[in-house]
Design a protein around this motif. Structure first.
Motif, short mmCIF file in Angstrom:
data_model
loop_
_atom_site.label_atom_id
_atom_site.label_comp_id
_atom_site.label_asym_id
_atom_site.label_seq_id
_atom_site.Cartn_x
_atom_site.Cartn_y
_atom_site.Cartn_z
N ILE A 1 0.85 -1.20 0.00
CA ILE A 1 0.00 0.00 0.00
C ILE A 1 0.88 1.24 0.00
O ILE A 1 0.62 2.20 -0.73
CB ILE A 1 -0.98 0.00 1.19
N GLN A 2 1.94 1.24 0.79
CA GLN A 2 2.81 2.41 0.86
C GLN A 2 3.52 2.68 -0.47
O GLN A 2 3.87 3.82 -0.75
CB GLN A 2 3.85 2.23 1.97
N ARG A 3 3.73 1.65 -1.25
CA ARG A 3 4.43 1.84 -2.52
C ARG A 3 3.51 2.03 -3.70
O ARG A 3 3.76 2.87 -4.55
CB ARG A 3 5.37 0.67 -2.78
N VAL A 4 2.45 1.19 -3.79
CA VAL A 4 1.61 1.22 -5.01
C VAL A 4 0.14 1.44 -4.74
O VAL A 4 -0.67 1.46 -5.67
CB VAL A 4 1.80 -0.09 -5.83
N GLY A 5 -0.26 1.60 -3.48
CA GLY A 5 -1.66 1.83 -3.16
C GLY A 5 -2.44 0.53 -3.08
O GLY A 5 -1.98 -0.54 -3.50
N TYR A 6 -3.63 0.62 -2.54
CA TYR A 6 -4.51 -0.55 -2.37
C TYR A 6 -4.89 -1.15 -3.72
O TYR A 6 -4.89 -2.36 -3.89
CB TYR A 6 -5.77 -0.12 -1.61
N ASN A 7 -5.21 -0.30 -4.66
CA ASN A 7 -5.64 -0.78 -5.98
C ASN A 7 -4.48 -1.26 -6.85
O ASN A 7 -4.70 -1.84 -7.90
CB ASN A 7 -6.43 0.30 -6.72
N GLY A 8 -3.25 -1.04 -6.40
CA GLY A 8 -2.09 -1.38 -7.20
C GLY A 8 -1.48 -2.74 -6.90
O GLY A 8 -0.48 -3.10 -7.51
N PHE A 9 -2.05 -3.50 -5.95
CA PHE A 9 -1.48 -4.81 -5.65
C PHE A 9 -2.56 -5.88 -5.61
O PHE A 9 -3.73 -5.58 -5.47
CB PHE A 9 -0.68 -4.79 -4.34
N SER A 10 -2.10 -7.11 -5.74
CA SER A 10 -3.00 -8.26 -5.69
C SER A 10 -2.49 -9.26 -4.65
O SER A 10 -1.38 -9.12 -4.14
CB SER A 10 -3.04 -8.94 -7.07
N TYR A 11 -3.29 -10.27 -4.40
CA TYR A 11 -2.84 -11.32 -3.49
C TYR A 11 -1.63 -12.06 -4.06
O TYR A 11 -0.83 -12.60 -3.32
CB TYR A 11 -3.98 -12.29 -3.19
N GLU A 12 -1.49 -12.06 -5.36
CA GLU A 12 -0.30 -12.67 -5.97
C GLU A 12 0.95 -11.91 -5.55
O GLU A 12 1.97 -12.51 -5.23
CB GLU A 12 -0.42 -12.69 -7.50
N ASP A 13 0.87 -10.58 -5.51
CA ASP A 13 2.00 -9.76 -5.05
C ASP A 13 2.34 -10.07 -3.60
O ASP A 13 3.51 -10.18 -3.23
CB ASP A 13 1.68 -8.27 -5.20
N VAL A 14 1.30 -10.19 -2.77
CA VAL A 14 1.51 -10.51 -1.36
C VAL A 14 2.16 -11.88 -1.23
O VAL A 14 3.12 -12.06 -0.47
CB VAL A 14 0.18 -10.46 -0.57
#
Length: 194
Positions: free
Chosen positions: A22-35
């Motif tokens: 979230i700090q880098r790309v925002g809520y809409n910018g990441f997915s569970y795959e990224d996590v």
């Protein structure tokens, strides 16, 4: 919905990853795959702890607000005068920004508020309400003690300072500058100091 205080060690690692993303790309910018890639687990394991991304977002914001509240209490316990408390407050933002120009979690979420679920927006609003109330109290105490300018009301100073610190992070990132929230607070204190 989970509360941040109920997290297992595995869930905590997922929340850590969600916060960093979230700090880098925002809520809409990441997915569970990224996590999953950050934590080194499979997506179904994330869904086991957080069935929805909304739940993960809520817990990230809850925990961030809680940590900020704890930091505010620490400032109150270690700094007696309003100007020093305000410098210490700015340092909270500076510490975040110093980590590869990361932004405040709730500042980043606030920028996305029109596209966020209501549950996350409620947590973001709580973060800002906590900060504005604390700043108003510190500024009012400083005005009563004669260390903070009384020409502008405490509520106006509080909103100005919070907006300036959040904005300093955004502008600093945009300019790819090392000038962060602490330098902005130092400049503003010239205007604020009585």
């Amino acid at each position: 919905m989970k509360h941040f205080s109920e997290l297992t060690a595995s869930a905590e690692r997922i929340v850590d990853a969600g916060e960093a993303l979230i700090q880098r790309v925002g809520y809409n910018g990441f997915s569970y795959e990224d996590v999953a890639q950050m934590v080194g687990i499979r997506k179904p394991s994330i869904h086991h702890h957080f069935p929805t991304k909304i739940e993960l977002g809520v817990v990230v914001a809850q925990r961030y607000t809680h940590r900020f509240r704890q930091a505010l209490l620490h400032i109150e316990g270690t700094q007696a005068r309003a100007p020093e408390r305000l410098c210490a407050y700015a340092q909270l933002f500076e510490t975040t920004y110093a980590e590869n120009r990361r932004l405040c979690v709730c500042g980043m979420l606030g920028a996305e508020s029109d596209s966020l679920p209501a549950e996350i927006n409620a947590e973001v609003r709580r973060f800002f309400e906590v900060n504005v109330a604390w700043l108003e109290s510190v500024i009012a105490q400083g005005q009563q003690a004669g260390t903070v300018n009384v020409a502008i009301s405490a509520p106006e100073w509080a909103l100005t300072l919070l907006g300036a610190l959040e904005g300093a992070m955004l502008v600093g990132r945009g300019l790819q500058s090392g000038r962060g929230p602490r330098q902005v607070m130092d400049t503003l204190l010239v205007s604020i100091a009585a």
